[in-house]
Design an enzyme around this catalytic site. Structure first.
Site, mmCIF file in Angstrom:
data_model
loop_
_atom_site.group_PDB
_atom_site.id
_atom_site.type_symbol
_atom_site.label_atom_id
_atom_site.label_comp_id
_atom_site.label_asym_id
_atom_site.label_seq_id
_atom_site.Cartn_x
_atom_site.Cartn_y
_atom_site.Cartn_z
ATOM 1 N N PRO A 169 0.809 -1.233 0.000
ATOM 2 C CA PRO A 169 0.000 0.000 0.000
ATOM 3 C C PRO A 169 0.835 1.271 0.000
ATOM 4 C CG PRO A 169 0.036 -0.941 2.187
ATOM 5 C CD PRO A 169 0.805 -1.894 1.310
ATOM 6 N N CYS A 170 1.461 1.543 -1.138
ATOM 7 C CA CYS A 170 2.330 2.711 -1.234
ATOM 8 C C CYS A 170 1.537 4.011 -1.111
ATOM 9 C CB CYS A 170 3.096 2.682 -2.552
ATOM 10 S SG CYS A 170 2.063 2.624 -4.013
ATOM 11 N N HIS A 171 0.218 3.936 -1.294
ATOM 12 C CA HIS A 171 -0.581 5.157 -1.159
ATOM 13 C C HIS A 171 -0.651 5.614 0.289
ATOM 14 C CE1 HIS A 171 -3.286 1.730 -0.563
ATOM 15 N NE2 HIS A 171 -4.008 2.509 0.213
#
Length: 155
Positions: A113-115
DNA sequence: TCCCGCTCTGAGT
DNA sequence: ACTCAGAGCGGGA
């Protein structure tokens, strides 16, 4: 068995997924959709329904490279929360810019989950479109896409 | 080896 | 409060 590919909708974007069983090889955002199957948890997530993406594995977290360690650290960030590039760097023992570079080349967004990794001041970046990051974060904050944590009943 | 990136900090104004 | 340079780590050419 062969690797499967398919896409589902998230807002104005289509989420392409290449996967096999619980292992995800590739996730990318594209304008066009493609026919084919998508892992159930990703379908649920994109639809804004309760889902647990941690049941999936990503090829990005395999190995002992710095990037793999960064991706594993990012997977620890709970749904609905954020950390900064600098905090991830501190956890892994590297530099903030290295984290930014790793996020930019993340082969499996959502699963990693790079967001949820934001800049110390502001939201940071996201390709292909920062609006996707904003939408993902807003969704995790407002709707109950996040599965309740073990032992956490209500808020 | 050189260049670039989804950064951060500190100094200067 | 704002700008800017430099540090800094990895990866890719």
């Amino acid at each position: 068995m062969a690797i499967l590919s398919g896409s589902c909708r998230f807002g104005l974007w289509n989420v392409h997924v290449s996967w096999q069983d619980d292992l995800v090889y590739r996730v990318r955002f594209a304008r066009e959709g493609i026919p084919g199957p998508v892992p159930e948890e990703i379908l649920r997530y994109c639809a804004g329904r309760p889902s647990d993406l941690s049941t999936l594995r990503s090829v990005a977290t395999e190995g002992e490279t710095t990037f793999a360690r960064i991706y594993r650290a990012v997977r620890e960030v709970p749904c609905g929360e954020t950390v900064t590039y600098g905090e991830v760097a501190w956890m892994v023992g590297t530099a903030p810019r290295a984290v930014g570079a790793a996020m930019a080349r993340n082969p499996t967004p959502l699963v990693v989950p790079c967001h949820r990794v934001v800049a110390k001041t502001g939201i940071g970046g996201f390709s292909p479109d920062l609006a996707i990051k904003e939408a993902l974060l807003a969704m995790e904050r407002q709707r109950d896409v996040c599965m309740p944590e073990k032992g956490e009943v209500n808020r």
